[in-house]
Every structure is written in C-alpha cells, then in structure tokens.
Design an enzyme around this catalytic site. Structure first.
Site, PDB file in Angstrom:
ATOM      1  N   GLN A  71      36.895  39.102  42.515  1.00 39.86           N
ATOM      2  CA  GLN A  71      36.441  38.709  41.178  1.00 39.86           C
ATOM      3  C   GLN A  71      35.467  37.535  41.230  1.00 39.86           C
ATOM      4  O   GLN A  71      34.874  37.186  40.210  1.00 39.86           O
ATOM      5  CB  GLN A  71      37.637  38.321  40.297  1.00 39.86           C
ATOM      6  CG  GLN A  71      38.577  39.463  39.988  1.00 39.86           C
ATOM      7  CD  GLN A  71      37.983  40.502  39.031  1.00 39.86           C
ATOM      8  OE1 GLN A  71      36.972  40.279  38.387  1.00 39.86           O
ATOM      9  NE2 GLN A  71      38.627  41.660  38.963  1.00 39.86           N
ATOM     10  N   CYS A  92      44.662  47.555  36.998  1.00 41.29           N
ATOM     11  CA  CYS A  92      45.563  48.144  37.972  1.00 41.29           C
ATOM     12  C   CYS A  92      46.993  48.166  37.489  1.00 41.29           C
ATOM     13  O   CYS A  92      47.768  49.005  37.877  1.00 41.29           O
ATOM     14  CB  CYS A  92      45.515  47.374  39.274  1.00 41.29           C
ATOM     15  SG  CYS A  92      43.902  47.486  39.986  1.00 41.29           S
TER      16      CYS A  92
END
Lengths: 394, 383
Positions: free
Chosen positions: B182, B329
């Site tokens: 990220q 996720c």
C-alpha cells in the site's frame, strides 16, 4: 510479428490471440473491481472469474469447484506436488515421478527429498520416451502417496498413456498428478476420462496470457495450501485474482477446444512434411521421441556432428526461431536430461533441435526451414573434425 | 461507468490507459519466452531487463535485487516463508504485528505448523507499533521481523526507521521484511535509506495489471525459493515470466512516481474536505476518524456508530459511490476488521467503519458528492 521472422517455438510460449486479448481488455479498463469487494464492480469481477472457471471446467470435463487459478503452470506443479505430499506425509513419505519431467516437477520433488525427507523413485523411459506401466506397478509401495507423470513431454513431444498409468495409481489408492502444460490445447484433455486427481495447465502455452495457470484438484483430494493469505480461491490460493488473465485463459482454452481437430490436422501436416523432407535430404539424423504417440506440432531431431547452439544461432540469423530443448534450460550448457534419458549420448544430445509448430506456420515456411537447415547442417559439419574423420572411415 | 465515484483504490485500481496500451504491444509483438535464446526470446528478455531497471530505480535498489512474482500475496508469502525456512538453524522466533495483511498473518500461522514460534505484537490506539516494545521482543533467536509500512485499512504509516533501529540494535541478524504493497507509489520508499532486507510490492495497487508483483531482496539475504522449477529470476522464482504484466507494472510505477507529490496533495485536499464536511454535518459523537492525521493521505477510515457499515456501503453504491468495508480481502469473510480491533476501537465504531481510498483522478467535486450522500443516508439508516 516481425517481418521475416518465422516462429517455431510454440512449446516455449505462444503469442496471445487477438480475440483473447479483446476478451481480456474490458476487465483491464472498465470492470477492474477487486473480486473480493462486495459492491457490484467487485461482484462483476467475481462473476466473470466464476464463468471463466466454469468454462475451463467444462473443457476439461471437471466440476467448476475443482479448478483453482494460479500464477503459472510452474506454481500449479509446485502446489500439486508439495501440497499433496506434505498433507499426506503421515501416510508415507515415498513419492514417484519420472526422469523426463519438466523442471517445475523435478525441482519440486528435489525440495521434498532434500528439505522434507521424502524418498523419490524416478521411473525410467524407453528410447521413445515412454514410461512402462509395469515399472509404475512395481514402484508403488504401501508408503507411496503421490505419483506425478507428465502428459506430453515438452522436448520430444511423447504422449504418455496417462489413463493406464492413473488407473494403476487409483487401484493402489495413490494420488496421481499429471503436468499437462504441453498437452492442453494440443490434445483433448479430459480429467474424467483420464481419471487423474490433479492436473496442471498454463495459459501461455495455448495462445493465452503469461502469468496465469490453473490446477485441477479432484474433489476430496487432501492437500495443503501453498500461498496463504486472503480467502480467494475458496481459501486455497490467496492473492487478488488476475481477472483479465483468468478470462484470457478461459477464452484461449475455449478457442483451442473448438478448433482442436483443424489445429491438429494443420500441425500434423506441417510436422510430417518437415520430418519426411529432413529424413530424405539430411543424412545422419535421428528423430527423437515416439513416431506415433507424440504431440502433433512437435519435432525433435538430433543431427550428428553438429553443435546445437551453433545450429540455433545460425537459424536465428536466418529468422528462424527454434530451440534446442526446453526454454527454461536453454541457458544451460548441460545436454537435455530428457534426451539423455532416452539413451542419447552427450555428443548426439548436444546436436538436437526442437521445432514446435503453431497455427500461423505454413508449408512454405517448412520448406524454407528444410532448405536452410540442410545448408547450415552441411556448413557446420564441414567445420567438424569428427565429421571429417567419420566420412574418411565410411 | 463514467459517473461512478471510485473511492476504493486500496482494493485495486483502474489501469492507466498508457499502461494497457504498452502491454498490448508486448502481447502482440514481444511474446517470446525470455529464456529462449532466439531473437524473439531475447527481445522479451530485454523488456524484462528494462522493467527490472525501472522498478529498481523507483525503489533506490539495485536491479539484481528485484524479483518478479505473481502478486503482493506471493511476495509476502515468499519473503516470510523463504527466509524463515532458510534461517531455521539460527532460530525459530518470528515476529510481526496484529494489523498485518492476511497474506502476512496467514504465512505466520502456517509457519507455526512447521515448528516456528510466531509472536504477534499489539499496536497502540493510533495503529502504530511501539519501537521500544518491538525491541524488547526481539531476542537472539529472532530470525525475522515483518511489518506493514502503510496499513491498508487506516493508512497509518509505521515509524519504520525507529522500528528498524530497535530491531537491529537488539539483534542485527534479524531479517526485516516490509509489506509495502500500500505504500509503494504512494509515499516515498527509498531502499538506499530504508534499512530493510525484503520488501513486497504489487502492480494492481498502482494502476498496473493484476497478477504481477515483486519482492526486493537485498543482496546476501538468506532466502529459499518457494516456487521451484526452471530457475527463472536468477534461480529464485521459477515459472515463465509474465512479460506483459511486468512491463505494465514498470510503466505504471514510472507514471505513479512522477505524480506522487501531486497525487498526495490531491488526496490530502479530498481528505480535508471530507473531514471538514463531516464536522459540519455531524456532532462529535456521530462519527469518528480512524485514520491517523499523519498517515497516508489517500486512505481515510471513518466510523459511524450505530450504522451498519455494509448497509451504508450499499446505500452509497446506489448513489454510484464506491467505498469499502474493511479491506477487500476480508470483506467477504463477514468478520469485523482485525485492524480496528487491534486498535481497540469500540465495537460500535468497528461495525460502522468504512474505508475511502483515493487515486490521483478523484476530484474535490466527488468528495462533495460523497458528503451530500452521507448527509442523506447516515441519519436514515442509523439504528
């Protein structure tokens, strides 16, 4: 494609068919959602993946829940072998494979042997590269948990009697895996007819994209996960799904199955023409692999008194893209383990050439190939002291 | 699609048009197998080489320290399992934090089954690891420490230098892995300064293709491969290279790094518009911001107590605004965020948390539309 380049290395990789790329495109641009997301942009991706999975399952004669996507054929092989061997190690630590497997399989077995204390039996092959089912029968022991035998060989194209071999394993209750990376797209592979437990495939070998493969896992097969993380692939293979890749693989597989007969006929014709002309015009050459049980587009020749690397280089200068064996090992100087396994001497194995035809190849290209080959082989032999001596003595 | 406001760029991003265009060329004319010796093969190898150079440059790393994988998850799996297994002789203690991505946490719990002892460190209310605490947990047996640089749910940026110093001070041999999936392309990640051994990145988080990632492995780091075979990636990661994907990855990396400052400014602006707007609309007890002020600007995690986040998400979706509940996720697991739980947020705030994540193309107008939608929806669905 480059002008004047003749690509004859389809076993190494294929280009992506334009219609396959077209199928992939919207999933790059418009429908880019993460399939795990629960809003509609995500659900669309999820649905598309499931449709691709079903498409692949129907081609292979499997149930959609038995297909798992991976990052490559190599990953599929690694997962199949390590995943089942490790999950069943309480039952036993003996596993079986053959001497002519792809490195993805051989190295996975090496890992089991060296790192995890498994015992590996490597089945031999005959001079055509075929495994004798009797050898498998004899090799299976009470502590055997896995057999892995490739469907079609990447170097010499030999097709194994997988159904017969899988049945032997089935009788003894041993898990059977086949690496069908080279077979898929060339022959009508059906997991139910073959009666195998695990089967690996790779999209870039049948005009699909690189970076995506799949593993068929028969329902009920016990295996460990290999890549851990998110809950993708029903918790068995983590990682954000390669949505365009998976869709490309399904599209490519469907195209392959739709056109299998024509494709085979086309490849068969080219191969026969090539084999006949070479045997007719170039002396001291040996056709490797089985004349009948072979992939239609694969031809593997050994030219005596010729150094394979020089041959390839000179072919390349004439625009012909061929290979001496598998692409993965072509950087190495050792002769092919497959050619040694079928009984070729080091010297002869070094002089081998693998031609793998594809959909766009033509008879004219075959003729140009034969002409060029004849010329180059003659030239190289003239430079060989061994050849000079050989001619003197005959 | 044109009208959709996509605020879920941490889950995945739309591909840059120039990236797809570039990949198109590779698919059609540079399709060779990089391992092949012929021209088509060596052309593909050149593409690969060039891409590796670009990625290395963006990281301040050497080209031969970049290894391509099938994605961030594989990179994390490989980094963690590969180093743990390779360094088993030195010890079996491995540590990480409670706010990691599932690919890290699950790799750690898998290693438990292989006999490693893993330690999951707690974080503070700000979602940050305490350098003193991590230092106190490292011992002579600690072979690996792994932490996430920018948290995917809150945007919290770890004090990487302090953490690394604390770990190295206690045990210089401990291998340090950073999950920068990220962070890469969002904040500067410079490996000539950041003293880590391994670092994971992923293409589809930076407007590149899905199915492609990389692992930085500092020279001389002891690591085993997890995928064996043909010996690609300097024998460490087998499998025919995803040349178009890797090329797309490099193109995307180049573009996003050129725009990093601009993207951050833009995200910061959207963030302050939304935070300001929320304080105008709601009283202090009706919402809370779970992202730290000094975190990555592009991720904004907001809780609305007594609001079901999923319901809010669907209502926003009906207004063509896409946000997420937790990370992608874990959103299917229907479980509450382990990250917010680790920050010890009240249950109400965890249940009512949504995540906004911005890209360079999101606009202030979109932020205002989001506020308008929130003003309408939240009071209506509050229980």
């Amino acid at each position: 494609m480059d002008k004047g380049i003749i690509y004859l290395d389809h076993a190494a990789t294929t280009y992506v068919k334009p219609e396959v790329f077209e199928a992939m495109k919207p999933w790059f641009t418009e429908y880019y959602g993460n399939p795990s997301a629960i809003y509609s942009l995500g659900r669309q991706s999820k649905k598309a993946i499931e449709e691709a999975r079903a498409q692949i399952a129907y081609c292979l004669g499997a149930h959609p829940t038995e297909i798992f996507f991976t990052g490559s054929g190599t990953e599929a092989d690694n997962w199949a072998i390590k995943g089942t061997a490790l999950a069943n190690q309480k039952k036993g630590k003996h596993v079986i494979t053959t001497v002519i497997e792809h490195h993805a399989v051989l190295e996975a077995f090496d890992f089991l042997r060296k790192e995890e204390g498994f015992e590996v039996t490597y089945l031999p092959v005959n001079e055509n590269g075929l495994v004798n089912p009797e050898d498998l029968k004899k090799a299976i022991r009470p502590d055997t948990t896995l057999v892995s035998i490739m469907y079609a060989n990447n170097e010499i194209g030999t097709i194994q009697p997988i159904h017969e071999l899988a049945s032997i394993a089935r009788e003894k209750g041993v898990v059977f895996h086949t690496d069908s990376v080279q077979a898929i797209g060339n022959i009508a592979v059906n997991v139910k007819e073959l009666d195998v437990d695990l089967l690996s495939l790779s999209a870039h070998k049948f005009y699909g994209p690189k970076g995506v493969g799949a593993l068929y896992v028969r329902k009920g097969i016990k295996m460990e996960s290999f890549i851990h993380g998110g809950a993708q692939e029903r918790k068995r293979r983590a990682g954000t799904e390669n949505v365009p890749g998976v869709i490309g693989m399904a599209a490519a597989l469907k195209l392959a199955y739709d056109n299998l007969e024509d494709y085979n006929n086309h490849l068969g014709k080219l191969s026969s023409r090539f084999i006949e002309k070479v045997l007719e015009r170039i002396p001291y050459v040996h056709l490797n692999g089985d004349r009948e049980q072979r992939l239609p587009g694969n031809v593997n020749f050994s030219f005596r008194f010729v150094e394979g690397e020089s041959l390839l280089l000179m072919l390349d200068m004439k625009g012909i893209q061929a290979s001496s064996g598998s692409a993965c090992t072509s950087g190495s100087l050792d002769p092919s383990h497959v050619l040694l396994a079928i009984g070729l001497s080091h010297e002869i194995a070094h002089g081998s050439l693998r031609i793998t035809f594809g959909e766009k190849n033509t008879e004219e290209e075959v003729d140009y190939l034969v002409d060029t080959l004849e010329e180059i082989v003659e030239k190289l032999r003239k430079m060989s002291p061994l050849y000079e001596e050989f001619v003197k003595n005959h | 699609m044109a009208d959709i406001i996509y605020f879920d760029n941490s889950a995945t991003t739309g591909i840059y048009p120039e990236v797809l265009h570039g990949m198109n060329d590779v698919y059609s004319s540079l399709y060779g197998n990089p391992s092949s010796l012929h021209k088509i093969g060596s052309d593909a190898e050149k593409v690969l080489h060039n891409a590796r150079e670009i990625i290395a440059k963006t990281l301040g790393a050497e080209e031969d320290e970049i290894y391509f994988t099938s994605g961030g998850t594989e990179s994390n799996n490989w980094a963690i399992k590969g180093t743990s297994r390779a360094n088993r002789k030195r010890g079996s203690h491995i540590i990480t934090s409670a706010i990691e991505h599932p690919s890290v946490l699950e790799s750690f719990s898998h290693l438990e089954t292989e006999g490693f002892s893993s330690e999951i460190l707690e974080v503070g209310a700000d979602g940050l690891l305490d350098p003193k605490r991590i230092g106190s947990k490292v011992n002579d047996e600690t072979i690996l420490a792994s932490f996430i640089l920018v948290n995917n749910e809150t945007g919290a940026i770890q004090k990487a230098d302090e953490l690394i110093h604390a770990i190295r001070y206690r045990n210089p041999k401990t291998i340090i892995h950073v999950d920068a999936v990220q962070a890469y392309g969002k904040i500067p990640v410079n490996l000539s300064r950041l003293d880590v051994d391994l670092l994971s990145i992923s293409a589809h988080k930076i407007h590149g293709p899905k199915g492609c990632g990389a692992l930085y492995i500092r020279k001389n780091t002891r690591i085993h491969p997890i995928i064996h075979g043909g010996g690609q990636e300097r024998r460490f990661r087998s499998g025919t290279e995803n040349v178009p994907g890797i090329y797309g990855f490099a193109l995307a990396a180049e573009i996003i790094h050129q725009h990093m400052e601009q993207n951050r400014k833009n995200a910061g602006k959207l963030r302050s518009i939304i935070i300001q707007g929320l304080s105008d609309i709601f009283s202090q007890c009706q919402y809370s911001i779970n992202s730290p002020e000094d975190g990555y600007e592009g991720i904004l995690n907001i809780s609305f107590p007594r609001v079901k986040a999923q319901v809010l998400m669907h209502h926003l979706e009906a207004e063509n605004i896409i946000v997420s509940v937790g990370s992608a996720c874990s959103s299917r697991k229907n479980a509450y965020s382990h990250v917010l739980k680790a920050m010890k947020l009240p249950k109400e705030n965890i249940e009512g948390a949504i995540r906004l994540s911005f890209s360079g193309t999101n606009t202030q107008e979109e932020a205002i539309r989001f506020l308008e939608a929130i003003r309408k929806i939240v009071p209506a669905i509050r229980y």
